[in-house]
Each structure stands twice: as C-alpha cells, then as structure tokens.
Motif scaffolding. Structure first.
Motif, PDB file in Angstrom:
ATOM      1  N   THR A  67       3.650   9.730  -6.389  1.00  0.00           N
ATOM      2  CA  THR A  67       4.234  10.999  -5.951  1.00  0.00           C
ATOM      3  C   THR A  67       5.033  11.625  -7.090  1.00  0.00           C
ATOM      4  OG1 THR A  67       6.187   9.870  -5.064  1.00  0.00           O
ATOM      5  CG2 THR A  67       4.339  10.247  -3.551  1.00  0.00           C
ATOM      6  N   LYS A  93       0.836  -1.201   0.000  1.00  0.00           N
ATOM      7  CA  LYS A  93       0.000   0.000   0.000  1.00  0.00           C
ATOM      8  C   LYS A  93       0.871   1.252   0.000  1.00  0.00           C
ATOM      9  CE  LYS A  93      -4.159   1.773   2.283  1.00  0.00           C
ATOM     10  NZ  LYS A  93      -3.752   3.195   2.418  1.00  0.00           N
ATOM     11  N   ASN A 135      -6.440   2.305  -5.353  1.00  0.00           N
ATOM     12  CA  ASN A 135      -5.531   2.332  -6.505  1.00  0.00           C
ATOM     13  C   ASN A 135      -5.983   1.442  -7.650  1.00  0.00           C
ATOM     14  OD1 ASN A 135      -3.307   4.092  -5.442  1.00  0.00           O
ATOM     15  ND2 ASN A 135      -3.226   2.483  -3.891  1.00  0.00           N
ATOM     16  N   GLU A 174       1.290   4.117  -3.114  1.00  0.00           N
ATOM     17  CA  GLU A 174       1.144   5.552  -2.884  1.00  0.00           C
ATOM     18  C   GLU A 174       2.402   6.304  -3.304  1.00  0.00           C
ATOM     19  OE1 GLU A 174       0.148   5.743   1.216  1.00  0.00           O
ATOM     20  OE2 GLU A 174      -1.914   5.033   0.930  1.00  0.00           O
ATOM     21  N   GLN A 175       3.574   5.677  -3.095  1.00  0.00           N
ATOM     22  CA  GLN A 175       4.836   6.301  -3.481  1.00  0.00           C
ATOM     23  C   GLN A 175       4.924   6.459  -5.005  1.00  0.00           C
ATOM     24  OE1 GLN A 175       8.297   4.047  -2.366  1.00  0.00           O
ATOM     25  NE2 GLN A 175       9.687   5.331  -3.571  1.00  0.00           N
ATOM     26  N   GLU A 231      -8.619   5.385  -3.661  1.00  0.00           N
ATOM     27  CA  GLU A 231      -7.906   4.986  -2.441  1.00  0.00           C
ATOM     28  C   GLU A 231      -7.379   3.565  -2.546  1.00  0.00           C
ATOM     29  OE1 GLU A 231     -10.737   5.616   0.626  1.00  0.00           O
ATOM     30  OE2 GLU A 231     -10.660   7.811   0.475  1.00  0.00           O
TER      31      GLU A 231
END
Length: 554
Positions: free
Chosen positions: A101, A93, A312, A97-98, A310
């Motif tokens: 970025t 997870k 993904n 999220e990384q 959320e």
C-alpha cells in the motif's frame, strides 16, 4: 472463526496429529483417501496408510478446510496448533498486502554508506521478500533492482548471502554494493571450492555454480539472489541449473531479479519459479495440463500473471507507477539493401534444409530446422552488414554516439572494417571481462562513438545511458525480451534524452519471418508480466518459427 463440526452421527474419518513437526494423517477411510489424493496432488497415487504434511501455515489452512468436510480425531492441543497455523496464514496474507500500500511504513535497516538512500518502492520489495522468503522482482529496466537487492542484504539474517550474476557483471555488482553499503563483499575467483574469507556477500558467476554444487548442499548461504534470473529459464537441464536448485533449496531467502524473466514462451516461468517457490505452480506435468494449450504456450497468460501477483511471488512496478516515467521510446523500422549474392550463395543449401525440415523423419526435421535457422540468420546478417554500417556512418558523421547490436562474428568483422575510422568498442561474447570493462570506459569517456554489442551480452550493463540515446539493431533475436534488455541499457535513470531505436531489416532472408514470430512471443511474455496492461490486447496468432522460415525459403 473456524467452527469444527462432526460428520453424520459423529463419524470420524481418520486421525490427525502433529509428530516431529509434521502433520500425520492415519487410519483414513478409503473413500476419503481418494478425495485426499484428488485435492492434494503432491500425495503419491500409490501411497497408502499414513500421509505426512508440512506444518507450514498454508498447509495448515488446507488441512483445516479438509477436516471440516471430513472430520478427524485430533487432540485439543494439536487442534490449537493447527488453528494457529491457519490464522497465521491469513495474518501473513494481510501483512503482505499492507506492504504494497502507498502509506506503508517500511523497516529501515542500518548499513548504508553516508548520503545513500533506499527509495520507498525498493523498501517495499525488500520487506515483501524478507516476509515471504521468496520473490521474483520484475521491476522495469532502470528502476534499481541491484540497489534493492543490496538493501535487502542489510538484514543480518540474510548473511552470508550468495549473489549469482552474469560473468561480465561481477565487478559491477561488487562496486555497486561496496559504494552503496558497508557490507563486506568477496568475489568468487574459482570454479571449485576453496577456503572463503569472511564476508557478508559472495559474488558468483553463473558459470561457476556447477563446481560448487556439493558446497551449496551444506547450507552455508542463508540467502541467494539471482541477477538476471532468466539465465535459469531452461530449469534443471543444465549443470548450472542443477547447482542453483541445490543452492536455492538450502537457502532461507530467495530473490530473483529480472525485468524480462521470459525470453520465449510462457512455460519458462515454471522453470524460473523452481528456484524461488517450487511448489506454487505444481509439477511440470500439472502446469502443462492446467495452464498450457501445448508444451510451451500458456493459454491464458493474463490469468497466470494475475495469479502470480495475488500470491505475492512476483512484483513488478513500471517507471510510471513509481514516478520515474521517461519519454516513450521512439522505435523505427528501416529497410537496408542486402548484398543479394550472399543470400543466393546459400539458396540451394537452404532449400534442401527447408525440404528436410518439412518432409523428413522426426530426427531429420529437428536437425534440419536448427541448421536452417543458423544458416539463414547468418546469411541475412552478412548480406545486410555493409548496408547497416553505411546507415551507422550517417549518424556517426553527425556526431551521434550509438549502440550497434548484432550476433554473428562474420557480421562484426564487416562492421569493424567499414567503421574502422571510428575505432569501435567491442562488447560481445569474445572479449574477456577486463576487455569489456575497457570498452565501456572508452565509450563512456567519449574515446569512441560506436559500441558494438552482442544481442545477448548486455543484460545488467549500466552506465551507457549517460553518453548515448541511440540503438541500431543490425541483427534480430528470436526473443523480444532480448531486444528489451538492450533498450533497457539506455532507457533507465540517468538518461536525459529521448531514446531512438532503429531496427535495420532486409526484405529478403530471415528478417521478415523473425518480425512476425517476435509478435507472438512478445504477447506471451507481456501478458504474464503485465496482466493488467490494457495495451496487451492483440490476438495471438499461431506462428511456428520453423514453419514460417521454411515457407519463406520455399
């Protein structure tokens, strides 16, 4: 860190063990079974005795949570495996999220043709899908989803891959992949299996899927990519849907491409996700119960859109977000005078159908509503066709190339007659693939300035943006996303002019009703796809297209 606790006075409520790669719960106390079935809806209500669960990291996380409340007998070795799965879930997870970025350093894979490049936002989508194993990529029209897909196929683990496209796009996809990468591409030629040549990528038409169903079950393809995945929005109710489900279930990687995955009401997103991540939204009955206010309408599309992001499973970037913002589209609504005799000729029949659609039996109402829809749309299109052609002539006489968009063959015939001096190119449902390719060539190379396009034939079509910036909608579709797809043919990278879209409507007939209903559907789809777009704040009115059409006629 997980702290394992025991129940009151050391009570254990069952036994948990890893058996043949699956978690097995047994000897579970009756009251705990009740809670288990409430918290794990995939467990059948009639199931008893033994309960089996996948060893996937998300299931491990749920089991850790459940066994903290209801401790189970478990060996130290199995407990360590369960915790590893739990930790892997949160590590994954965090990595997902990384990836999204701005300073993420994407993985670069060899295999591009000299001079070609994959952009940073495209590399992010590639890495996200490869890590997550499934993704619905809904990037704005014109942001290069085809090239993103081709870039993902540079990963050897995706070979052999099946790419499923609309019939008129098979050649375009082959040309793009081969000009962008060193991959070997084979275009499927038949509707039944045959001995396939060695290739990295196999291009299927949606219309070919049903005949290959048994072949897909053998797990030949490691990856499947669905271009314009809204083609599967009706789910498993079609032969192609059944075959696509088998293909998806056997593939390791699944990618769906569409800036417009929802054409009508929000429930279509459940059908689409059955081919990408079938467990995410639960069963259809669960989805309807928890997310919808009736059989088709999602009661809070903003929350649903946020949920999909959320987890993904859906990724969408706009042109503005990736630094490719084009000038805003100039949209104009014009009224054209219809031939009222065309509408009057169907008035008695329309009134009879409207009465039956509102007062008949259940079966009569459904049949009459469909007939009324077809009758009024066709009559409206024919009634205003000459007026639309006269409007188009004004632009053509000024040397302005244009897309002229319609739906009915009778309407096309009037346009072809009225605009014969301009030798229109045709791209509708009646032309062969080769004829469509020739039509595109004629228009792009300036041999004609008018391109007659069917409302539902333009998805994925590329190249028109280099020679045209004007669209005339001579007929409307019930789905706002169909109009958006057409606009996306011009509003994409390579366009140097501001887009002008003109909706040519008649005050009489079905146009007024369609414009009202289109506002409702647009709100549903936009709030799921772009839940954080603050411009999507208009209240949704409860409009039923059949009732509105009946009211208009009566």
């Amino acid at each position: 860190m997980i702290h394992w606790k025991v129940g009151l006075i050391g009570t254990m409520y069952g036994k948990l063990e890893l058996v043949n790669g699956r978690w097995k719960l047994s000897e579970v106390h009756p009251h705990v079974v009740i809670r288990l079935k409430q918290l794990f809806p995939r467990v059948a209500m009639k199931q008893a005795g033994t309960f089996l669960f996948s060893n996937r990291s998300n299931i491990c996380t749920d089991l850790v949570w459940f066994t903290q409340r209801f401790p189970m007998e478990i060996t130290s070795e199995d407990r360590a495996k369960l915790l590893r799965g739990h930790d892997k879930f949160f590590e994954k997870k965090a990595y997902l999220e990384q990836i999204l970025t701005p300073d993420y350093d994407p993985i670069l894979r060899p295999g591009l043709k000299p001079g070609q490049k994959i952009r940073h936002y495209q590399l992010q989508a590639i890495d996200l899908c490869l890590e997550r194993r499934s993704l619905l990529l809904g990037d704005d029209l014109g942001l290069g989803k085809t090239y993103t897909a081709a870039g993902m196929l540079l990963e050897p683990d995706t070979h052999p891959a099946a790419v499923v496209v609309q019939a008129h796009l098979q050649d375009q996809w082959k040309e793009k992949i081969e000009s962008f990468t060193e991959l070997i591409v084979h275009k499927i030629e038949r509707t039944r299996p045959y001995s396939l040549p060695v290739a990295d990528v196999y291009l299927f038409k949606y219309s070919q899927l049903a005949g290959w169903k048994n072949f897909f079950a053998d797990g030949h393809f490691q990856c499947v990519i669905y271009d314009e995945i809204q083609e599967l929005r009706t789910g498993l109710t079609s032969n192609k849907g059944e075959a696509a489900k088998i293909l998806s279930d056997a593939a390791e990687f699944r990618l769906g491409l569409s800036a417009t995955p929802i054409y009508n009401y929000g429930t279509e997103i459940w059908n689409v996700l059955q081919f990408l991540d079938p467990d995410l939204l639960g069963t259809y009955s669960e989805f309807i119960r928890e997310w919808c206010s009736n059989d088709r309408k999602v009661h809070d599309p903003v929350v649903l859109g946020s949920f999909l992001r959320e987890h993904n499973v859906m990724l969408r970037r706009t042109k503005r977000e990736v630094g490719q913002q084009l000038p805003p589209v100039n949209q104009i609504v014009e009224v054209v005078e219809p031939d009222l005799s065309k509408l009057k000729s169907v008035k008695a029949q329309a009134k009879q159908l409207a009465l039956k659609a509102s007062q008949g039996t259940y079966l009569e109402r459904g049949s009459a509503a469909r007939e009324l829809d077809l009758l009024m749309r066709q009559a409206t299109g024919v009634a205003k066709a000459a007026g639309v052609a006269q409007y188009a002539k004004q632009l053509l006489e000024a040397g302005i190339p244009l897309l002229l968009v319609g739906w009915h063959r009778d309407v096309y015939e009037i346009w072809l007659k009225e605009l014969a001096d301009y030798r229109p190119a045709m791209y509708t449902g009646s032309e062969s693939d080769m004829q469509k390719i020739e039509s595109v060539r004629r228009f792009v190379q300036g041999e004609t300035n008018v391109f007659i396009l069917s409302l539902r034939s333009g998805a994925g079509l590329d190249g028109l943006q280099y020679c045209c910036s004007t669209i005339l909608f001579g007929e409307l579709d019930w789905s706002p996303k169909v109009h958006e797809q057409i606009i996306g043919r011009l509003n994409r990278e390579g366009q140097e002019e501001k887009i002008t879209v003109v909706y040519l409507n008649a005050e009489e007939g079905s146009d007024r009703v369609m414009l009202d209903v289109l506002g409702v559907k647009h709100a549903q789809s936009e709030e799921i796809i772009d839940p954080h777009d603050l411009t999507n704040t208009k209240p949704i009115q409860k409009l039923n297209r059949t009732q509105a059409l009946v009211n208009q006629v009566l």
